[in-house]
Design a protein around this motif. Structure first.
Motif, PDB file in Angstrom:
ATOM      1  N   GLN A 169     123.071 -34.031 -37.270  1.00  0.00           N
ATOM      2  CA  GLN A 169     122.947 -35.278 -38.017  1.00  0.00           C
ATOM      3  C   GLN A 169     124.251 -36.069 -37.984  1.00  0.00           C
ATOM      4  O   GLN A 169     124.251 -37.288 -37.789  1.00  0.00           O
ATOM      5  CB  GLN A 169     122.550 -34.974 -39.464  1.00  0.00           C
ATOM      6  N   THR A 170     125.365 -35.367 -38.160  1.00  0.00           N
ATOM      7  CA  THR A 170     126.670 -36.031 -38.094  1.00  0.00           C
ATOM      8  C   THR A 170     126.908 -36.624 -36.721  1.00  0.00           C
ATOM      9  O   THR A 170     127.353 -37.781 -36.596  1.00  0.00           O
ATOM     10  CB  THR A 170     127.785 -35.029 -38.425  1.00  0.00           C
ATOM     11  N   ILE A 203     123.134 -30.028 -39.867  1.00  0.00           N
ATOM     12  CA  ILE A 203     124.160 -30.928 -40.387  1.00  0.00           C
ATOM     13  C   ILE A 203     125.048 -31.444 -39.253  1.00  0.00           C
ATOM     14  O   ILE A 203     125.402 -32.631 -39.212  1.00  0.00           O
ATOM     15  CB  ILE A 203     124.996 -30.219 -41.473  1.00  0.00           C
ATOM     16  N   ARG A 261     128.769 -22.289 -42.372  1.00  0.00           N
ATOM     17  CA  ARG A 261     127.618 -22.618 -43.228  1.00  0.00           C
ATOM     18  C   ARG A 261     126.541 -21.550 -43.128  1.00  0.00           C
ATOM     19  O   ARG A 261     125.909 -21.181 -44.125  1.00  0.00           O
ATOM     20  CB  ARG A 261     127.049 -23.985 -42.825  1.00  0.00           C
TER      21      ARG A 261
END
Length: 389
Positions: A160-161, A157, A32
């Motif tokens: 958060q996951t 991300i 990413r």
């Protein structure tokens, strides 16, 4: 290593399943960072003969699509990562190669941050405040609680996951600890309860209703330590599995319909069955070699151990009814007994009579089982749990 045309292979050589998954998390984060946001077409497939797992396709743009997968020698342990772009793009391959190298560098150096969400509690009981090294519970108005976790991760991300993956068993455990159900709030902005944390501890042996201390939903100090450890250690214990079933049961129970209460009762009893599962492999039949499971005996034994003979009889009766419900569809309440109507016979029932819908209450089953699950959870953490097969 040879592969399909267009495939490029990258050495990983992970040493176990946990580090394989950490590498993948680090790699997706590095990808990413290097190539920008992407979307997954998740199409997992395992070719056991060739020892390959295919994840699916990643789309970086309408014209840039890449297939990813891994090879392995031991199941779940990455030997090599491979990618196959749908178009020949050297810069893309360089980006993947750079992301693999970055993943190796950051693998053992995730960055931790606190992440908070608001959770709705049902029934709407306000919670006291608690804090530990990796978890904070902050009571809010309108029967809500702010759950904060200190989560390590490789980018926003990923953290958060990991938060939501970690929060799920924590909310399940809280359900067992409080006899309440929890779900993510659809609204935010509730006011915080202004009190110092860790000043209201519930007694460890409470049984009935909810653990309230001076009007606030409370947990014990050993339960807070359990939640704190659950934040940093992924657990596959029987207590974690049982808590998931219990939480599902209490959500159905709270819906209030008679049909859902029958289903909730079955899940409560399944939670107790899961909690009583032997920690070691069961004995084998000397004639056929199959595993010997005495499930009903396990359930009776664990109930007797923690609550005594009287509770054992109640749970055993409910467990027998559970078998009829699951295997023959024999619901507990078969008739709607209106005011003024009289009883009717049912020769297959233990009482000899048709049981009216709503006569069987889930409260005793729920409270007995949650008490046992609380004991087993703490016992497993302290290494004192003992289950018979």
């Amino acid at each position: 290593m040879s592969g399909r045309p267009g495939q490029t292979w990258y050495e990983v050589n992970a040493d176990n399943v946990a580090n394989s998954n950490r590498f993948l998390r680090a790699f997706w984060a590095a990808l990413r960072h290097y190539l920008g946001p992407y979307a997954w077409l998740f199409q997992p497939y395992k070719n056991g003969e060739n020892k390959i797992v295919r994840f699916g396709r990643v789309s970086f743009s309408e014209s840039t699509v890449v297939e990813f997968g891994i090879s392995y020698d031991r199941r779940g342990v990455i030997d090599q990562l491979w990618c196959r772009p749908e178009t020949d793009d050297e810069s893309l391959r360089e980006g993947v190669s750079e992301s693999v190298e970055n993943a190796r560098r950051i693998l053992h150096h995730p960055r931790s941050e606190w992440y908070t969400v608001e959770i709705s509690v049902f029934p709407h009981v306000e919670m006291a405040n608690y804090t530990a090294d990796y978890i904070k519970l902050t009571g809010l108005t309108s029967g809500a609680v702010a759950l904060s976790l200190n989560i390590p991760g490789y980018d926003r991300i990923d953290r958060q996951t990991q938060f939501y993956n970690t929060a799920a068993p924590i909310l399940d455990a809280l359900s067992v600890f409080t006899n309440c159900s929890y779900q993510y709030c659809t609204t935010s902005g509730h006011e915080e309860f202004s009190e110092e944390p860790n000043v209201r501890w519930c007694p460890p042996d409470w049984l009935d209703d909810f653990p309230l201390m001076r009007g606030r939903l409370s947990i014990s100090s050993s339960q807070l330590r359990y939640l704190d450890q659950l934040t940093i250690e992924s657990s596959d214990s029987s207590a974690v599995h049982a808590a998931r079933l219990f939480h599902q049961a209490i959500k159905l129970d709270n819906e209030g319909s008679l049909t859902m209460k029958d289903a909730a009762r079955m899940l409560y009893l399944s939670a107790l069955e899961a909690a009583s599962a032997p920690e070691q492999n069961p004995n084998k039949c000397v004639e056929c070699g199959q595993s010997i499971y005495s499930i009903r005996k396990r359930v009776r034994d664990v109930t007797s151990r923690y609550l005594g003979e009287a509770a054992e009889k109640i749970i055993d009766q409910a467990y027998r009814a559970r078998s009829g419900y699951l295997h023959t569809g024999n619901v507990l309440g078969k008739t709607d007994l209106r005011a003024g109507a009289g009883p009717q016979l049912d020769p297959s029932a233990q009482s000899g009579c048709i049981r009216p819908a709503g006569l069987d209450n889930t409260i005793n089953v729920r409270e007995f089982i949650s008490y046992i699950l609380r004991k087993i959870a703490i016992d497993q953490r302290s290494g004192t749990a003992s289950h018979q097969s």
